[in-house]
Design a protein around this motif. Sequence first.
Motif, PDB file in Angstrom:
ATOM      1  N   ALA A 229       0.612  -0.816  -0.259  1.00  0.00           N
ATOM      2  CA  ALA A 229      -0.084  -0.259   0.072  1.00  0.00           C
ATOM      3  C   ALA A 229       0.951   1.186  -0.096  1.00  0.00           C
ATOM      4  O   ALA A 229       0.713   2.314  -0.202  1.00  0.00           O
ATOM      5  CB  ALA A 229      -1.140  -0.554   1.664  1.00  0.00           C
ATOM      6  N   LEU A 230       1.621   1.099   0.549  1.00  0.00           N
ATOM      7  CA  LEU A 230       2.842   2.230   0.398  1.00  0.00           C
ATOM      8  C   LEU A 230       3.941   2.409  -0.734  1.00  0.00           C
ATOM      9  O   LEU A 230       4.914   3.546  -0.885  1.00  0.00           O
ATOM     10  CB  LEU A 230       3.939   1.962   2.312  1.00  0.00           C
ATOM     11  N   GLY A 231       3.488   1.595  -0.919  1.00  0.00           N
ATOM     12  CA  GLY A 231       4.652   1.728  -2.791  1.00  0.00           C
ATOM     13  C   GLY A 231       5.957   1.094  -2.611  1.00  0.00           C
ATOM     14  O   GLY A 231       6.231   1.013  -3.362  1.00  0.00           O
ATOM     15  N   GLY A 232       5.676   0.329  -1.447  1.00  0.00           N
ATOM     16  CA  GLY A 232       7.500  -0.657  -1.318  1.00  0.00           C
ATOM     17  C   GLY A 232       6.782  -2.023  -2.105  1.00  0.00           C
ATOM     18  O   GLY A 232       7.854  -2.399  -1.486  1.00  0.00           O
ATOM     19  N   GLY A 233       6.033  -2.418  -2.839  1.00  0.00           N
ATOM     20  CA  GLY A 233       6.360  -3.790  -3.157  1.00  0.00           C
ATOM     21  C   GLY A 233       6.794  -4.074  -4.812  1.00  0.00           C
ATOM     22  O   GLY A 233       6.520  -3.190  -5.487  1.00  0.00           O
TER      23      GLY A 233
END
Length: 349
Positions: A229-233
């Motif tokens: 969700a935080l763009g850390g994938g």
Amino acid sequence: MDGKLDFRSDTVTQPTDEMRRAMFSACVGDDVMGDDPSVNALQEYAAGLVGMESALYVCSGTMGNLVAILAHTRRGDGVMMGTGSHTWNNECGGVAGLAGVMPYPLDDREGIPTAESVRSSFKSSGNIHHAATTLLTLENTHNSSGGTPVDAEAFAQAAREAHRLGLAVHLDGARIFNAVAYFKNDVRDYASEVDSVQICLSKGLGAPMGSVLCGGAEFIGRARKYRKALGGGQRQSGIAAAAGHIALRDMRGRLHEDHANAVLLADLLTGIGIDVEPLPRRTNMVYFRTPERVGDDAAFRSKCLDRGLQLNAAGVGRIRMVTHIGLDESSVRTAADIIEDVLKEAASK
């Protein structure tokens, strides 16, 4: 490297040749889908090292701490944290803006809040006027307190009191292995007292990026979703994880060298009249007051930079110098000589 002596932080470290080779040849997959073998190997190693069920590779320590808070809490919960902690001061207010939790301040000037302060700050869910406390966050080593390492007994007292009150406990262990190196103990002496721990790979351990968040399998499952969700994938992030694996596996054993260099630096600076903040226990940081005779922080740092020494301000009138793998004893002595030259020049005017 540009040839300057860079004491700004241990985040400026460069990857070793072995790390670079590992990055070049890393086996990779899609980490969001869970099939990057280099990431998986790092996560498995990290979890085993700290004695927890699972681990998650994240972009940074800030992301690791935020993901942990999100996974431990619900919006509107209360979270106890030190007013000197990195999470309170240096993570862009993510706990409020993104996690939506209420920070409850604790005095951590000694590096750790006391069990009594944890007890007295606790807000129960039975009082409808308060955000119910559900989490305690701790930091070891404690950056703003001079890089103070917290011993296992004091650490356990705070963590156990939180658990007695029914709270989860998260450790910002960005530099936990500096504490381990100082006390010559085991990282499990700390990890066994908490529900999650974030370990930074890109500071004293020398990797180019990333942190690992360790905890129970169910917790890491929630954390993985918040990371996304935080763009850390990230996808083929095994390229970076391969270097992080080497850092975590091989670089812990040299941290005492940074500590010895920091002690030397503090002694040398004190010897030339610098007001060094005294510490009962020093790891890889030296804080001192900006010498008034050379002007403000910016003027002092500029004069040092002109001579090839890079420094960072740590608040008004306060300078921090950090030792790391890119600096040796000769670097420390040269840095002290440069600062002495700046002082002499100022005195001659």
